[in-house]
Design a protein around this motif. Structure first.
Motif, PDB file in Angstrom:
ATOM      1  N   GLN A   1       0.786  -1.255   0.193  1.00 38.16           N
ATOM      2  CA  GLN A   1       0.049   0.089   0.190  1.00 38.16           C
ATOM      3  C   GLN A   1       0.921   1.134   0.092  1.00 38.16           C
ATOM      4  OE1 GLN A   1      -2.562   0.543   3.617  1.00 38.16           O
ATOM      5  NE2 GLN A   1      -4.422   0.757   2.220  1.00 38.16           N
ATOM      6  N   ILE A   2       0.548   2.352  -0.855  1.00 43.18           N
ATOM      7  CA  ILE A   2       1.231   3.726  -0.426  1.00 43.18           C
ATOM      8  C   ILE A   2       1.251   4.180   0.746  1.00 43.18           C
ATOM      9  CG2 ILE A   2       0.638   4.121  -2.875  1.00 43.18           C
ATOM     10  CD1 ILE A   2      -1.256   6.427  -2.051  1.00 43.18           C
ATOM     11  N   GLY A   3       2.194   5.018   0.933  1.00 44.91           N
ATOM     12  CA  GLY A   3       2.495   5.398   2.334  1.00 44.91           C
ATOM     13  C   GLY A   3       1.956   6.602   2.737  1.00 44.91           C
ATOM     14  N   ALA A   4       2.436   7.391   3.696  1.00 46.84           N
ATOM     15  CA  ALA A   4       1.838   8.448   4.335  1.00 46.84           C
ATOM     16  C   ALA A   4       2.000   9.700   3.129  1.00 46.84           C
ATOM     17  CB  ALA A   4       2.463   9.037   5.539  1.00 46.84           C
ATOM     18  N   TRP A   5       2.901   9.571   2.309  1.00 46.51           N
ATOM     19  CA  TRP A   5       2.938  10.496   1.199  1.00 46.51           C
ATOM     20  C   TRP A   5       2.509  10.017  -0.218  1.00 46.51           C
ATOM     21  CZ3 TRP A   5       4.916  10.748  -3.692  1.00 46.51           C
ATOM     22  CH2 TRP A   5       5.194  12.163  -4.328  1.00 46.51           C
ATOM     23  N   PRO A   6       1.766  10.524  -1.027  1.00 45.45           N
ATOM     24  CA  PRO A   6       1.242  12.051  -0.820  1.00 45.45           C
ATOM     25  C   PRO A   6      -0.002  11.907   0.041  1.00 45.45           C
ATOM     26  CG  PRO A   6       0.732  11.233  -2.915  1.00 45.45           C
ATOM     27  CD  PRO A   6       1.573  10.092  -2.230  1.00 45.45           C
ATOM     28  N   GLY A   7      -0.362  12.787   1.201  1.00 45.86           N
ATOM     29  CA  GLY A   7      -1.346  12.539   1.964  1.00 45.86           C
ATOM     30  C   GLY A   7      -2.284  13.674   1.485  1.00 45.86           C
ATOM     31  N   ARG A   8      -3.219  13.263   0.465  1.00 44.37           N
ATOM     32  CA  ARG A   8      -4.363  13.975   0.093  1.00 44.37           C
ATOM     33  C   ARG A   8      -5.436  13.011  -0.378  1.00 44.37           C
ATOM     34  NH1 ARG A   8      -1.631  16.689  -5.225  1.00 44.37           N
ATOM     35  NH2 ARG A   8       0.028  17.223  -3.611  1.00 44.37           N
ATOM     36  N   GLU A   9      -6.537  13.583  -0.695  1.00 41.50           N
ATOM     37  CA  GLU A   9      -7.709  12.871  -0.945  1.00 41.50           C
ATOM     38  C   GLU A   9      -7.530  11.579  -1.887  1.00 41.50           C
ATOM     39  OE1 GLU A   9     -11.455  11.981   0.181  1.00 41.50           O
ATOM     40  OE2 GLU A   9     -10.174  13.693   0.914  1.00 41.50           O
ATOM     41  N   GLY A  10      -6.890  11.821  -3.066  1.00 41.82           N
ATOM     42  CA  GLY A  10      -6.281  10.761  -4.132  1.00 41.82           C
ATOM     43  C   GLY A  10      -5.789   9.816  -3.410  1.00 41.82           C
ATOM     44  N   GLY A  11      -4.788  10.128  -2.284  1.00 41.20           N
ATOM     45  CA  GLY A  11      -4.248   8.937  -1.650  1.00 41.20           C
ATOM     46  C   GLY A  11      -5.078   8.025  -1.213  1.00 41.20           C
ATOM     47  N   LYS A  12      -6.147   8.412  -0.266  1.00 48.00           N
ATOM     48  CA  LYS A  12      -7.074   7.871   0.126  1.00 48.00           C
ATOM     49  C   LYS A  12      -7.845   6.852  -0.748  1.00 48.00           C
ATOM     50  CE  LYS A  12      -7.966  11.381   3.877  1.00 48.00           C
ATOM     51  NZ  LYS A  12      -9.101  12.402   4.328  1.00 48.00           N
ATOM     52  N   ARG A  13      -8.258   7.351  -1.542  1.00 54.95           N
ATOM     53  CA  ARG A  13      -8.766   6.296  -2.684  1.00 54.95           C
ATOM     54  C   ARG A  13      -7.987   5.239  -3.455  1.00 54.95           C
ATOM     55  NH1 ARG A  13     -12.046   9.460  -7.829  1.00 54.95           N
ATOM     56  NH2 ARG A  13     -13.337  10.008  -6.049  1.00 54.95           N
ATOM     57  N   VAL A  14      -6.744   5.754  -3.472  1.00 58.79           N
ATOM     58  CA  VAL A  14      -5.895   4.905  -4.067  1.00 58.79           C
ATOM     59  C   VAL A  14      -5.679   3.614  -2.675  1.00 58.79           C
ATOM     60  CG1 VAL A  14      -3.389   4.226  -4.563  1.00 58.79           C
ATOM     61  CG2 VAL A  14      -4.687   5.964  -5.667  1.00 58.79           C
ATOM     62  N   LYS A  15      -5.440   4.085  -1.611  1.00 55.66           N
ATOM     63  CA  LYS A  15      -5.289   3.054  -0.690  1.00 55.66           C
ATOM     64  C   LYS A  15      -6.299   2.079  -0.305  1.00 55.66           C
ATOM     65  CE  LYS A  15      -2.205   6.022   2.304  1.00 55.66           C
ATOM     66  NZ  LYS A  15      -2.234   6.561   3.716  1.00 55.66           N
ATOM     67  N   ALA A  16      -7.672   2.621  -0.433  1.00 57.44           N
ATOM     68  CA  ALA A  16      -8.828   2.153  -0.431  1.00 57.44           C
ATOM     69  C   ALA A  16      -9.187   1.024  -1.385  1.00 57.44           C
ATOM     70  CB  ALA A  16     -10.068   2.997  -0.498  1.00 57.44           C
ATOM     71  N   ALA A  17      -8.508   1.363  -2.551  1.00 58.32           N
ATOM     72  CA  ALA A  17      -8.794   0.385  -3.702  1.00 58.32           C
ATOM     73  C   ALA A  17      -7.727  -0.545  -3.670  1.00 58.32           C
ATOM     74  CB  ALA A  17      -8.221   1.243  -5.086  1.00 58.32           C
TER      75      ALA A  17
END
Length: 289
Positions: free
Chosen positions: A206-222
């Motif tokens: 899973q991607i890490g703390a960077w980049p911490g933005r809305e798109g990051g939450k979506r990628v992590k969720a996927a």
């Protein structure tokens, strides 16, 4: 040693806004000490006896791939399988030195920095053909592919809200990519290695703390949803590691061991996942740290 190590990791992660260096050190240091106690950090200048690695970087412009390792080489920190090394270094050392793998194996790394997931998928991805060739190149001589480790997603975050937003399609693209890779891996393996492509283990980092933005939450969720959906897949979390643009050396060491543990766990799950099997059980390792 523990106190000095904690202070060093805490200091190294204290220069990023909204990041608690103490919390990062609290995540990294215990796992570094476990690596030390297991002997996986002994004689770091000595290449492994069983483990090997290779690293090629595909090109978007159709030029020949860049062969950083210049073929398959003994796995070491300076073997050319990273810049200078990546998570494959301790992944392999954990398998051989801690988990006592007594067979020859190779970490085959095909990677391109700054890429988006739609550039890797079988249907039109600009890097797919070179990835497919890399998989096919290991066919024969008793070889069998054992797993796919997928670590990518940061650059998709920056498409969030744009016309070509790949965060919205990340789960579908990841599913298609894994299906294609598994099929190629099965075809390039010995005939009795797998009954169907779905049996081949997959570890998603899973991607890490960077980049911490809305798109990051979506990628992590996927990424998390993919691991939940697939009974032969596991997720490795990294958001508690170095929060900077690139992971630091300590984070790569910890990450490598997490990947090894995830691979070992998912490889032990039920293989009854082929079409026609009576029961495919959910993976108990859908999320590992």
């Amino acid at each position: 040693m523990e106190r000095d190590l904690f202070a060093a990791v805490e200091f190294a992660n204290s220069f990023c806004a909204n990041v608690n260096g103490t919390q990062v050190a609290a995540s990294i240091v215990p796992e570094l000490l476990e690596l030390h106690d297991a002997g996986s950090l002994d004689d770091l200048d000595r290449p492994l006896e069983r483990g090997r690695c290779s690293f090629v970087e595909p090109r978007k412009d159709g030029e020949d791939v860049e062969e950083y390792s210049r073929g398959s080489v003994p796995l070491s920190w300076d073997g050319g399988c990273g810049r200078v090394f990546g998570s494959e270094f301790v992944f392999g050392r954990t398998l051989e030195l801690e988990m006592d793998y007594d067979v020859d194996f190779e970490m085959v790394k095909n990677a391109r920095g700054g890429s988006r997931i739609n550039e890797w998928i079988p249907s039109g991805g600009v890097y797919w053909e070179e990835l497919r060739k890399t998989i096919a190149s290991r066919r024969g001589a008793g070889n069998a592919w054992k797993a796919l480790v997928w670590h990518q997603g940061e650059n998709d975050v920056f498409t969030f809200g744009e016309e070509d937003d790949t965060t919205a399609t990340y789960l579908g693209n990841l599913t298609a990519l894994v299906a294609g890779v598994r099929s190629e891996m099965m075809e390039a393996s010995e005939t009795d290695a797998w009954r169907c492509p779905e049996q081949i283990p997959v570890v998603v980092v899973q991607i890490g703390a960077w980049p911490g933005r809305e798109g990051g939450k979506r990628v992590k969720a996927a990424q998390k949803q993919f691991a939940r959906n697939d009974p032969r897949a596991a997720l490795v979390r990294t958001e508690d590691l170095s929060p900077f643009y690139h992971f630091d050396a300590a984070s790569f060491l910890v990450m490598g061991r997490r990947i090894a543990r995830a691979y070992e766990e998912v490889a032990r799950t039920s293989r009854e996942v082929c079409p026609g099997d009576l029961a495919a059980v959910a993976s108990p390792t859908s999320e590992l740290v």
